[in-house]
Design an enzyme around this catalytic site. Sequence first.
Site, PDB file in Angstrom:
ATOM      1  CG  ASP A  26      -1.890   1.114   1.190  1.00 26.80           C
ATOM      2  OD1 ASP A  26      -2.639   1.546   0.368  1.00 26.80           O
ATOM      3  OD2 ASP A  26      -2.023   1.853   2.337  1.00 26.80           O
ATOM      4  CD  GLU A 110      -4.170   1.400  -3.533  1.00 24.74           C
ATOM      5  OE1 GLU A 110      -5.297   1.756  -3.120  1.00 24.74           O
ATOM      6  OE2 GLU A 110      -2.945   1.961  -2.863  1.00 24.74           O
ATOM      7  CB  CYS A 163     -13.257  -5.624   7.311  1.00 23.35           C
ATOM      8  SG  CYS A 163     -12.657  -6.404   8.810  1.00 23.35           S
ATOM      9  CB  CYS A 166     -15.631  -9.890   8.497  1.00 25.98           C
ATOM     10  SG  CYS A 166     -16.206  -8.021   8.428  1.00 25.98           S
ATOM     11  CB  CYS A 182     -14.250  -4.316  11.551  1.00 30.48           C
ATOM     12  SG  CYS A 182     -15.420  -5.036  10.497  1.00 30.48           S
ATOM     13  CG  ASP A 191      -1.221   3.068   5.791  1.00 25.56           C
ATOM     14  OD1 ASP A 191      -2.194   3.401   5.271  1.00 25.56           O
ATOM     15  OD2 ASP A 191      -0.465   4.030   6.347  1.00 25.56           O
TER      16      ASP A 191
HETATM   17 ZN   LIG Z   1     -14.577  -6.944  10.144  1.00 27.45          ZN
END
Ligand SMILES: [Zn+2]
Length: 209
Positions: A26, A110, A163, A166, A182, A191
């Site tokens: 990142d 990216e 996240c 999840c 989260c 990051d």
């Molecule tokens: Zn999560």
Amino acid sequence: LLYEKSDCENQAEEFDYENAKILGIDYAMHGMAVFSEDIQKENEGYFRKSEERLAREQRKLSHCVKGSNNYYRQKKRVALCHEKIRSQRKDFLHKLSHEIAEAYDVVAVEDIDMKAMSQCMHFGKSVMDNGYGKFRELLEYKLTWRGKKLVRVDRFFPSSKKCCKCGNIKKELKLSDRVYLCTCGNRIDRDLNAAINIREEARRMLLAG
Ligand SMILES: [Zn+2]
């Protein structure tokens, strides 16, 4: 020749991306980049001595009478300090990209256009100076040379908002939120979360073919 080609193709098909060693990267404005794995970074303090020296020499310069012999002598010292930092940085980027290209099968980044980014964000100097663009270039070259891959993840992929545990995607994430929190209980450096998401998005792309 045909034979060789089909051998190559078979190899490519059989490559086990499920278990491939993929490194997610990142971009970070400060400190250049954050990695999805613990990469031994010797850059902590790598330039510090040179930068301290540069600051010292610049302070001295500010006390010199402009146009005096001392002034020009000091100006030259400052320029030499800049030169040393530039070459140390270049050296460091070569070493780091070499180590990564040796250790990983795939590197995921990216798909950002550094030039456009620095222009539109008015961060020009810091974005260009931190060497990320050069680093990515070196990585791609060194990976390709070893028959490995640099994968570019779509720039609209929500690497920061997602996240990594999840998969939930936040509606809002401020630039000032340095920790990703989260509802699933995941609490992780912002990051690092993004770097892991970039790694897994690349894996998904490679598995999808
Ligand atoms: Zn999560």
